[in-house]
Design a protein around this motif. Structure first.
Motif, PDB file in Angstrom:
ATOM      1  N   ASP A 436       0.826  -1.205   0.000  1.00 40.00           N
ATOM      2  CA  ASP A 436       0.000   0.000   0.000  1.00 40.00           C
ATOM      3  C   ASP A 436       0.862   1.257   0.000  1.00 40.00           C
ATOM      4  O   ASP A 436       2.102   1.193  -0.032  1.00 40.00           O
ATOM      5  CB  ASP A 436      -0.975  -0.017   1.182  1.00 40.00           C
ATOM      6  CG  ASP A 436      -0.269   0.006   2.537  1.00 40.00           C
ATOM      7  OD1 ASP A 436       0.897   0.447   2.611  1.00 40.00           O
ATOM      8  OD2 ASP A 436      -0.900  -0.421   3.529  1.00 40.00           O
ATOM      9  N   ALA A 437       0.195   2.405   0.065  1.00 40.10           N
ATOM     10  CA  ALA A 437       0.883   3.687  -0.018  1.00 40.10           C
ATOM     11  C   ALA A 437       1.815   3.935   1.157  1.00 40.10           C
ATOM     12  O   ALA A 437       2.751   4.734   1.065  1.00 40.10           O
ATOM     13  CB  ALA A 437      -0.152   4.811  -0.111  1.00 40.10           C
ATOM     14  N   GLU A 438       1.575   3.236   2.271  1.00 39.02           N
ATOM     15  CA  GLU A 438       2.423   3.406   3.454  1.00 39.02           C
ATOM     16  C   GLU A 438       3.610   2.444   3.451  1.00 39.02           C
ATOM     17  O   GLU A 438       4.402   2.429   4.376  1.00 39.02           O
ATOM     18  CB  GLU A 438       1.595   3.188   4.724  1.00 39.02           C
ATOM     19  CG  GLU A 438       0.365   4.069   4.841  1.00 39.02           C
ATOM     20  CD  GLU A 438       0.710   5.550   4.746  1.00 39.02           C
ATOM     21  OE1 GLU A 438       1.752   5.947   5.314  1.00 39.02           O
ATOM     22  OE2 GLU A 438      -0.043   6.290   4.086  1.00 39.02           O
ATOM     23  N   GLY A 439       3.694   1.610   2.402  1.00 42.09           N
ATOM     24  CA  GLY A 439       4.804   0.671   2.317  1.00 42.09           C
ATOM     25  C   GLY A 439       4.553  -0.649   3.010  1.00 42.09           C
ATOM     26  O   GLY A 439       5.442  -1.499   3.078  1.00 42.09           O
ATOM     27  N   GLU A 440       3.334  -0.851   3.535  1.00 45.23           N
ATOM     28  CA  GLU A 440       2.994  -2.109   4.185  1.00 45.23           C
ATOM     29  C   GLU A 440       2.672  -3.168   3.128  1.00 45.23           C
ATOM     30  O   GLU A 440       1.951  -2.897   2.167  1.00 45.23           O
ATOM     31  CB  GLU A 440       1.781  -1.922   5.108  1.00 45.23           C
ATOM     32  CG  GLU A 440       2.005  -0.939   6.243  1.00 45.23           C
ATOM     33  CD  GLU A 440       3.034  -1.445   7.249  1.00 45.23           C
ATOM     34  OE1 GLU A 440       3.077  -2.686   7.457  1.00 45.23           O
ATOM     35  OE2 GLU A 440       3.794  -0.633   7.800  1.00 45.23           O
ATOM     36  N   THR A 441       3.208  -4.380   3.312  1.00 42.61           N
ATOM     37  CA  THR A 441       3.022  -5.442   2.327  1.00 42.61           C
ATOM     38  C   THR A 441       2.197  -6.586   2.903  1.00 42.61           C
ATOM     39  O   THR A 441       2.432  -7.038   4.020  1.00 42.61           O
ATOM     40  CB  THR A 441       4.389  -5.992   1.862  1.00 42.61           C
ATOM     41  OG1 THR A 441       5.158  -4.913   1.306  1.00 42.61           O
ATOM     42  CG2 THR A 441       4.211  -7.067   0.797  1.00 42.61           C
ATOM     43  N   GLN A 442       1.243  -7.039   2.101  1.00 40.13           N
ATOM     44  CA  GLN A 442       0.380  -8.168   2.459  1.00 40.13           C
ATOM     45  C   GLN A 442       0.587  -9.267   1.422  1.00 40.13           C
ATOM     46  O   GLN A 442       0.653  -8.986   0.226  1.00 40.13           O
ATOM     47  CB  GLN A 442      -1.083  -7.711   2.483  1.00 40.13           C
ATOM     48  CG  GLN A 442      -2.082  -8.791   2.851  1.00 40.13           C
ATOM     49  CD  GLN A 442      -3.521  -8.296   2.780  1.00 40.13           C
ATOM     50  OE1 GLN A 442      -3.790  -7.215   2.265  1.00 40.13           O
ATOM     51  NE2 GLN A 442      -4.447  -9.093   3.276  1.00 40.13           N
ATOM     52  N   VAL A 443       0.696 -10.507   1.902  1.00 43.30           N
ATOM     53  CA  VAL A 443       0.882 -11.642   1.000  1.00 43.30           C
ATOM     54  C   VAL A 443      -0.409 -12.450   0.954  1.00 43.30           C
ATOM     55  O   VAL A 443      -0.966 -12.811   1.995  1.00 43.30           O
ATOM     56  CB  VAL A 443       2.056 -12.544   1.465  1.00 43.30           C
ATOM     57  CG1 VAL A 443       2.219 -13.725   0.510  1.00 43.30           C
ATOM     58  CG2 VAL A 443       3.345 -11.738   1.543  1.00 43.30           C
ATOM     59  N   LEU A 444      -0.888 -12.717  -0.271  1.00 43.76           N
ATOM     60  CA  LEU A 444      -2.118 -13.480  -0.452  1.00 43.76           C
ATOM     61  C   LEU A 444      -1.843 -14.766  -1.233  1.00 43.76           C
ATOM     62  O   LEU A 444      -0.921 -14.832  -2.041  1.00 43.76           O
ATOM     63  CB  LEU A 444      -3.161 -12.658  -1.217  1.00 43.76           C
ATOM     64  CG  LEU A 444      -3.628 -11.334  -0.605  1.00 43.76           C
ATOM     65  CD1 LEU A 444      -4.655 -10.680  -1.510  1.00 43.76           C
ATOM     66  CD2 LEU A 444      -4.205 -11.553   0.781  1.00 43.76           C
ATOM     67  N   GLY A 445      -2.657 -15.774  -0.968  1.00 42.33           N
ATOM     68  CA  GLY A 445      -2.556 -17.033  -1.693  1.00 42.33           C
ATOM     69  C   GLY A 445      -3.791 -17.869  -1.409  1.00 42.33           C
ATOM     70  O   GLY A 445      -4.807 -17.356  -0.948  1.00 42.33           O
ATOM     71  N   ASP A 446      -3.695 -19.148  -1.668  1.00 48.28           N
ATOM     72  CA  ASP A 446      -4.821 -20.048  -1.420  1.00 48.28           C
ATOM     73  C   ASP A 446      -4.368 -21.157  -0.486  1.00 48.28           C
ATOM     74  O   ASP A 446      -3.350 -21.816  -0.734  1.00 48.28           O
ATOM     75  CB  ASP A 446      -5.316 -20.655  -2.742  1.00 48.28           C
ATOM     76  CG  ASP A 446      -6.472 -21.613  -2.517  1.00 48.28           C
ATOM     77  OD1 ASP A 446      -7.524 -21.148  -2.034  1.00 48.28           O
ATOM     78  OD2 ASP A 446      -6.324 -22.806  -2.822  1.00 48.28           O
ATOM     79  N   ARG A 447      -5.105 -21.352   0.585  1.00 50.88           N
ATOM     80  CA  ARG A 447      -4.780 -22.420   1.529  1.00 50.88           C
ATOM     81  C   ARG A 447      -5.482 -23.700   1.088  1.00 50.88           C
ATOM     82  O   ARG A 447      -6.695 -23.744   0.977  1.00 50.88           O
ATOM     83  CB  ARG A 447      -5.220 -22.040   2.948  1.00 50.88           C
ATOM     84  CG  ARG A 447      -4.472 -20.834   3.504  1.00 50.88           C
ATOM     85  CD  ARG A 447      -4.869 -20.558   4.952  1.00 50.88           C
ATOM     86  NE  ARG A 447      -4.157 -19.423   5.490  1.00 50.88           N
ATOM     87  CZ  ARG A 447      -2.923 -19.476   5.991  1.00 50.88           C
ATOM     88  NH1 ARG A 447      -2.281 -20.627   6.016  1.00 50.88           N
ATOM     89  NH2 ARG A 447      -2.349 -18.388   6.476  1.00 50.88           N
ATOM     90  N   ASN A 448      -4.714 -24.726   0.812  1.00 50.18           N
ATOM     91  CA  ASN A 448      -5.299 -26.013   0.422  1.00 50.18           C
ATOM     92  C   ASN A 448      -4.353 -27.140   0.808  1.00 50.18           C
ATOM     93  O   ASN A 448      -3.194 -26.918   1.172  1.00 50.18           O
ATOM     94  CB  ASN A 448      -5.591 -26.044  -1.089  1.00 50.18           C
ATOM     95  CG  ASN A 448      -4.336 -25.840  -1.916  1.00 50.18           C
ATOM     96  OD1 ASN A 448      -3.367 -26.579  -1.789  1.00 50.18           O
ATOM     97  ND2 ASN A 448      -4.347 -24.826  -2.784  1.00 50.18           N
ATOM     98  N   SER A 449      -4.842 -28.331   0.721  1.00 48.76           N
ATOM     99  CA  SER A 449      -4.042 -29.504   1.099  1.00 48.76           C
ATOM    100  C   SER A 449      -3.260 -30.069  -0.078  1.00 48.76           C
ATOM    101  O   SER A 449      -2.480 -30.999   0.082  1.00 48.76           O
ATOM    102  CB  SER A 449      -4.963 -30.600   1.673  1.00 48.76           C
ATOM    103  OG  SER A 449      -5.967 -30.932   0.717  1.00 48.76           O
ATOM    104  N   GLY A 450      -3.452 -29.492  -1.264  1.00 53.11           N
ATOM    105  CA  GLY A 450      -2.748 -29.975  -2.445  1.00 53.11           C
ATOM    106  C   GLY A 450      -3.494 -29.586  -3.702  1.00 53.11           C
ATOM    107  O   GLY A 450      -4.679 -29.220  -3.658  1.00 53.11           O
ATOM    108  N   PRO A 451      -2.850 -29.627  -4.871  1.00 55.59           N
ATOM    109  CA  PRO A 451      -3.496 -29.211  -6.112  1.00 55.59           C
ATOM    110  C   PRO A 451      -4.605 -30.171  -6.532  1.00 55.59           C
ATOM    111  O   PRO A 451      -4.507 -31.376  -6.305  1.00 55.59           O
ATOM    112  CB  PRO A 451      -2.353 -29.218  -7.127  1.00 55.59           C
ATOM    113  CG  PRO A 451      -1.376 -30.214  -6.584  1.00 55.59           C
ATOM    114  CD  PRO A 451      -1.451 -30.088  -5.098  1.00 55.59           C
TER     115      PRO A 451
END
Length: 699
Positions: A436-451
């Protein structure tokens, strides 16, 4: 004492008058341009200074790009406002630019800080008066008759005037507009219109512009000024006046009604920005971004109404209509090719029209038929991941050798669905970083047990793949999970949010997307592992083609698992691809059509000689016909007898039109050359992996 009091009152009165005068836009000189009937200089409304300060405060506090309001920014803003009004440099005179530059080029930063709008109205009023002058002159000139224009000499017209000088004086401007009208006459004659119809169309066109100019309100000047200001931060930051805010909300909620297209006003034209997946415009395969709508007609035989110079909301009202009704559009392609008429049946776009769909591509390999699954995903909507999961299940049951995920023309959508989709193909892991504009970083993904699907995978992208599409393609590429095929993506790596104002609202860029490698998708997009020729010109479409786009940068990478096995195979796969497509008739035909269209789009001048233009048009038609017949000969099909027969066929569509139609259709005969070649590359990958495994076993 009485004399002192009188002096004080007089001084205060003079000061008050001076203060009033400073807020009143200055008179615009005639400058030899003639009368300007109906011109009324606009003045700021009482609340606009407050809105000005609100917008400045929001941008200074919340925009991702921390801009300093100084003389450098003022100069950039000044140029942006001039371009916003007169992007083709044919309305303002050179003396206007010199006068306005001298007064405001380094003063706009101070006006913004103080909430003043004198510049907004001084500059807009100059534009308005000059445009009324030239439009009145143009109407009078057209009234003399189409045959009074010379379209038989050897003059040429510069169609790319973004960097051209402004006309030196009113006479030079009339000469420029004479050429412009001659070019418009030639374009209409090439569409087989007679002189009477051409005169009617052009009269309607310039009358539309005059009507719009004479109905201008203070909010029009203020909005244009604020557009230039917000776009000086980045191209996705916008001010919406109450009227535009209402239109924006309607577009967000009801954009699925009508033809399914997003329009913007550019240099007097209604220009296509985006086609809604599954809508009539996209399904037709006849329209593409940057096409310009020049006229609209109702029903199968209604009279065309010229919409050049018409207010965008009025043009939209002509295009919108009841479900099942017909609208006809005359469209001027961005590559300056011949104007075409597109007939569309209005419809309401349902979710199913945007939904993922599957097909099976059957290819011959070593005497055997091999099946490859194809999933076309036009957008990221709520439920995307579940729909794709269902299709993957069906493809696995069909025993496909691999899957091609087609994200071409996918402009993005629900980010959460993009994360879930990525999780279908790989183990739980981060997929994107957001700063964001303040330099804070968020990491997103998908939680799963496998593809859910761990087989061979390729992802198709093109220049119109944007935002969430780029995130998915980038993540699967970074992990070494999939081959990315096609052309460099759009490069939209920014996140916008809507904030309310006391009147209207502002959409501003608040954050940026980054790949797990730390590299931004902004500006550069995602580069494919193996490239196909681009169906759209990246110099004209994409983030890098937009003014003031935020730059590419990188942050710290996040921790992620990675396989280099696929990367080490790219050179081999590319050699196999090049050898195969050299003899692939459909693929080479597509490449040749792209090159022909690119030649036309890169022209900066056109002849003002009708006979020469007709000859050029016929030469292009002949080249198109020859390319099509060479393709048909290679496939053992009979040649087209003439250009008309070719134009009525699917081969007569441009490569991008074929691409759009293929993605919006459900039958296997709509699979295009790039989809087939992507499946071939995927099978090459499977065979190379098998060969490597055999070598390792033998060792």
């Amino acid at each position: 004492m009485r004399k002192l009091a009188l002096t004080l009152v007089t001084t205060l009165a003079l000061f008050a008058q001076a203060g009033c005068a400073s807020d009143t836009p200055e008179a615009v000189p005639d400058a030899g341009g003639g009368k300007a009937d109906g011109y009324q200089p606009l003045e700021p409304e009482d609340n606009q200074d407050e809105i000005d300060r609100e917008i400045v405060e929001q941008l200074q506090e919340n925009h991702y790009n921390k801009v300093t309001l100084d003389d450098d920014f003022s100069e950039k803003f000044f140029n942006a406002y001039i371009d916003e009004l007169d992007g083709t440099r044919g309305v303002f005179l050179e003396s206007d630019i010199e006068r306005l530059r001298d007064k405001y080029e380094h003063a706009l930063d101070d006006e913004l800080k103080e909430g003043e709008t004198r510049a907004a109205f001084d500059i807009y009023n100059t534009y308005q008066k000059r445009r009324i002058q030239i439009d009145q002159w143009a109407l009078a000139r057209i009234k003399q008759g189409i045959d009074s224009f010379n379209i038989t000499d050897d003059e040429s017209f510069d169609v790319d005037r973004e960097e051209a000088p402004w006309p030196e004086d009113a006479a030079a401007r009339r000469a420029l507009w004479t050429q412009q009208i001659e070019n418009q006459i030639i374009n209409l004659k090439l569409d087989d219109l007679d002189d009477a119809e051409i005169q009617k169309r052009l009269t309607q066109r310039y009358s539309n512009e005059l009507k719009q100019l004479r109905q201008a309100e203070p909010v029009d000047a203020f909005s244009a000024y604020m557009d230039a200001y917000t776009h000086s931060y980045d191209p996705h930051t916008d001010y919406f006046s109450p009227r535009r805010s209402e239109d924006f909300n309607i577009d967000m909620n009801l954009q699925l009604q009508g033809i399914g297209a997003e329009l913007r006003s550019k240099n007097g034209y209604a220009e296509l920005v985006r086609l809604i997946p599954g809508g009539p415009a996209a399904k037709s395969g006849k329209l593409k971004p940057t096409d310009r709508i020049t006229a609209v007609a109702q029903g199968e035989d209604g009279e065309f109404v010229d919409v050049v110079g018409m207010r965008l909301d009025e043009t939209v009202q002509l295009i919108r209509g009841e479900k099942g009704s017909t609208v006809r559009l005359q469209v001027s392609p961005a590559d300056n090719s011949q104007t075409k008429t597109v007939t569309l049946e209005r419809d309401k776009i349902e979710l199913k029209d945007q939904a993922a769909r599957k097909q099976i591509i059957e290819l011959e390999r070593d005497g055997e038929t091999v099946k490859v699954g194809l999933i076309a995903l036009p957008s990221f909507y709520n439920g995307t991941a579940e729909d794709v999961k269902k299709l993957l299940r069906e493809l696995k049951q069909a025993d496909v050798a691999g899957v091609v995920l087609d994200l071409r023309n996918n402009g993005g959508g629900a980010l959460g669905e993009a994360m879930k989709l990525t999780g279908l193909f790989m183990k739980s892991a981060p997929a994107v970083q957001i700063r964001d504009a303040e330099g804070e970083t968020q990491v997103l993904g998908d939680r799963n047990s496998g593809p859910f699907y761990d087989g061979p995978l390729a992802v198709m992208v093109n220049r119109l793949s944007a935002s969430a599409s780029e995130i998915v393609a980038g993540a699967l590429q970074d992990y070494g999970r999939a081959l990315v095929l096609g052309t460099r993506t759009f490069g939209k790596g920014t996140v916008q949010t809507l904030l309310p104002l006391s009147e209207g609202q502002i959409k501003l860029t608040q954050a940026k997307f980054y790949r797990v490698t730390g590299e931004s998708t902004q500006d550069r997009g995602v580069t494919p592992d193996i490239s196909f020729p681009a169906t759209v010109d990246p110099e004209k479409i994409g983030e890098s083609a937009l003014p003031n786009a935020l730059p590419w940068d990188r942050i710290e990478p996040t921790v992620y698992p990675k396989s280099n096995q696929l990367k080490g195979m790219i050179d081999t796969l590319e050699r196999q691809h090049e050898a195969r497509v050299a003899d692939a008739a459909d693929y080479q035909y597509r490449v040749n059509r792209i090159e022909l269209a690119r030649e036309q789009s890169q022209r900066t001048e056109v002849s003002l000689n009708l006979a020469e233009r007709r000859a050029e048009q016929e030469a292009i038609k002949q080249r198109s016909l020859e390319l099509a017949n060479a393709q048909r000969e290679a496939k053992g099909k009979p040649p087209f007898e003439n250009y008309e027969a070719f134009e009525e066929s699917e081969e007569g569509e441009s490569p991008q039109e074929q691409e759009l139609r293929a993605q919006n259709a459900g039958s296997e005969d709509e699979i295009d050359a790039y989809q087939i070649e992507s499946a071939q590359i995927l099978l090459d990958m499977v065979e190379n992996f098998a060969a490597e495994a055999e070598d390792q076993d033998a060792a």
